[in-house]
Design a protein around this motif. Structure first.
Motif, short mmCIF file in Angstrom:
data_model
loop_
_atom_site.label_atom_id
_atom_site.label_comp_id
_atom_site.label_asym_id
_atom_site.label_seq_id
_atom_site.Cartn_x
_atom_site.Cartn_y
_atom_site.Cartn_z
N PHE A 41 44.91 57.86 45.71
CA PHE A 41 45.30 58.05 47.11
C PHE A 41 46.63 57.36 47.42
O PHE A 41 47.13 57.43 48.54
CB PHE A 41 44.20 57.54 48.04
CG PHE A 41 42.96 58.39 48.02
CD1 PHE A 41 43.02 59.74 48.35
CD2 PHE A 41 41.74 57.85 47.64
CE1 PHE A 41 41.88 60.53 48.32
CE2 PHE A 41 40.60 58.63 47.61
CZ PHE A 41 40.67 59.99 47.94
N THR A 42 47.20 56.65 46.43
CA THR A 42 48.53 56.07 46.60
C THR A 42 49.62 56.95 46.00
O THR A 42 50.66 57.18 46.60
CB THR A 42 48.60 54.67 45.95
OG1 THR A 42 47.64 53.82 46.59
CG2 THR A 42 49.98 54.06 46.14
N LYS A 44 48.93 60.19 43.73
CA LYS A 44 48.67 61.62 43.59
C LYS A 44 48.51 62.32 44.93
O LYS A 44 49.08 63.38 45.18
CB LYS A 44 47.41 61.84 42.73
CG LYS A 44 47.62 61.55 41.25
CD LYS A 44 48.57 62.56 40.63
CE LYS A 44 48.71 62.33 39.14
NZ LYS A 44 49.65 63.28 38.52
N LYS A 45 47.72 61.75 45.80
CA LYS A 45 47.46 62.36 47.10
C LYS A 45 47.46 61.26 48.15
O LYS A 45 46.41 60.79 48.56
CB LYS A 45 46.12 63.10 47.08
CG LYS A 45 45.88 63.96 48.31
CD LYS A 45 44.56 64.72 48.19
CE LYS A 45 44.32 65.58 49.42
NZ LYS A 45 43.02 66.31 49.33
N PRO A 46 48.65 60.82 48.57
CA PRO A 46 48.73 59.68 49.49
C PRO A 46 47.88 59.87 50.75
O PRO A 46 47.99 60.88 51.44
CB PRO A 46 50.23 59.62 49.84
CG PRO A 46 50.90 60.26 48.67
CD PRO A 46 49.97 61.35 48.22
N ASP A 47 47.04 58.90 51.00
CA ASP A 47 46.18 58.92 52.19
C ASP A 47 45.83 57.46 52.50
O ASP A 47 45.01 56.84 51.82
CB ASP A 47 44.91 59.73 51.93
CG ASP A 47 44.09 59.94 53.21
OD1 ASP A 47 43.97 58.98 54.01
OD2 ASP A 47 43.59 61.06 53.42
N THR A 48 46.49 56.92 53.53
CA THR A 48 46.35 55.49 53.83
C THR A 48 44.91 55.13 54.16
O THR A 48 44.38 54.10 53.69
CB THR A 48 47.25 55.11 55.03
OG1 THR A 48 48.61 55.42 54.70
CG2 THR A 48 47.14 53.62 55.32
N LYS A 49 44.23 55.96 54.93
CA LYS A 49 42.85 55.65 55.33
C LYS A 49 41.93 55.61 54.11
O LYS A 49 41.16 54.66 53.94
CB LYS A 49 42.36 56.69 56.33
CG LYS A 49 40.94 56.41 56.84
CD LYS A 49 40.53 57.44 57.89
CE LYS A 49 39.12 57.15 58.40
NZ LYS A 49 38.68 58.15 59.41
N LYS A 50 42.04 56.62 53.25
CA LYS A 50 41.18 56.65 52.08
C LYS A 50 41.56 55.56 51.09
O LYS A 50 40.71 55.03 50.37
CB LYS A 50 41.26 58.02 51.41
CG LYS A 50 40.62 59.13 52.27
CD LYS A 50 40.66 60.48 51.56
CE LYS A 50 40.00 61.56 52.43
NZ LYS A 50 40.05 62.89 51.78
N LEU A 196 54.81 47.98 44.93
CA LEU A 196 53.92 46.88 44.56
C LEU A 196 52.53 47.40 44.20
O LEU A 196 51.94 47.02 43.18
CB LEU A 196 53.82 45.87 45.71
CG LEU A 196 52.80 44.72 45.50
CD1 LEU A 196 53.20 43.87 44.30
CD2 LEU A 196 52.71 43.86 46.75
N ASP A 197 51.98 48.29 45.05
CA ASP A 197 50.65 48.87 44.76
C ASP A 197 50.67 49.62 43.44
O ASP A 197 49.72 49.52 42.64
CB ASP A 197 50.23 49.81 45.89
CG ASP A 197 49.87 49.07 47.17
OD1 ASP A 197 49.60 47.85 47.09
OD2 ASP A 197 49.86 49.70 48.25
N ALA A 198 51.73 50.38 43.22
CA ALA A 198 51.84 51.14 41.97
C ALA A 198 51.89 50.20 40.76
O ALA A 198 51.26 50.45 39.73
CB ALA A 198 53.08 52.03 42.01
N LYS A 199 52.65 49.12 40.90
CA LYS A 199 52.76 48.16 39.79
C LYS A 199 51.42 47.51 39.47
O LYS A 199 51.02 47.42 38.30
CB LYS A 199 53.79 47.09 40.15
CG LYS A 199 54.09 46.08 39.03
CD LYS A 199 53.32 44.78 39.16
CE LYS A 199 53.73 43.97 40.38
NZ LYS A 199 53.07 42.64 40.41
#
Length: 250
Positions: A41-42, A44-50, A196-199
């Protein structure tokens, strides 16, 4: 009536034990699945809530894996040990009547020594089960992370690329195109947080695939830079990691 009440109490205890056991088994699954969901969800399919829900699932799974799962299985191991010890004690008591006093004393000493060795061998170890994370390791991670970022950008149709450089065994620099230096603070913060999240997520998967022990191996700290070597943001914090902006474009 008393028998019926006792039966209900036994049934409730069994149900509670079953729920705790199932929870102990599911906590590691929730941890691994949550990590995968955060990445999905970060990137492939960004969705902050999920993504936030996935973070909560990872937190619950991590806490459960640390506290609930070991407690449950440690209790089962203790029960097995107690049963085995009782059996050994009963056997020793029966054979004692058939042997002389000196022979029984010798067997008792042998049994005590064996039990002591068994207890020492079952104590948890705290050694690093993987290779040491060195400067060469950091260089390999930087290259792999750069390739993953650029592949993700290409897959999403972005006509830009980034460079990832390493420094020592605990730092990496993600260098973005020069235009990003002049983005607003809001956009820069979003970019820095996303990187940062990706790292963090990519490092966990990469480290496991390469045999590193995550209990002793930490991801390198992150600096976000522009092509002219201006630091746009840097990683701060230990438990609550975040990116702190180093430029002001307000």
């Amino acid at each position: 009536m008393k028998k019926s009440g006792a039966g209900k109490i036994i049934l409730i205890i069994l149900v509670i034990a079953l729920v705790i056991t199932v929870a102990a088994l599911l906590m590691p699954v929730a941890l691994i699945g949550g990590i995968g969901a955060i990445w999905y969800f970060t990137k492939k399919k960004p969705d902050t809530k999920k993504r936030n829900i996935s973070v909560a699932v990872v937190t619950v799974g991590l806490l459960g894996t640390i506290f609930i799962t070991p407690a449950v299985f440690k209790g089962n191991n203790n029960t097995s040990t107690t049963t085995a010890s009782s059996t050994i004690a009963t056997s020793s008591s029966s054979s004692k009547t058939k042997e002389s006093s000196s022979t029984s004393s010798s067997k008792l000493e042998t049994t005590t020594e064996s039990s002591s060795k068994t207890e020492e061998s079952t104590k948890p170890t705290t050694q690093n089960d993987g290779p040491e994370y060195t400067e060469e390791s950091n260089a390999a991670f930087a290259t792999a992370f750069m390739n993953a970022l650029n592949q993700s950008l290409a897959d999403n149709g972005a006509n830009v690329s980034v460079t990832v450089q390493y420094y020592g065994d605990n730092l990496i620099y993600v260098i973005v195109p020069q235009d990003f230096k002049y983005e607003t603070n809001v956009n820069l913060q979003k970019l820095a947080d996303t990187v940062l999240d990706a790292k963090e997520n990519y490092f966990n998967n990469w480290a496991i695939e390469n045999g590193y022990d995550l209990g002793y191996t930490n991801p390198p700290n992150l600096y976000l830079k522009s092509e002219d070597d201006t630091t746009l943001a840097e990683e701060s914090g230990v438990l609550n990691k975040k990116m702190k902006l180093k430029v002001d474009n307000s």
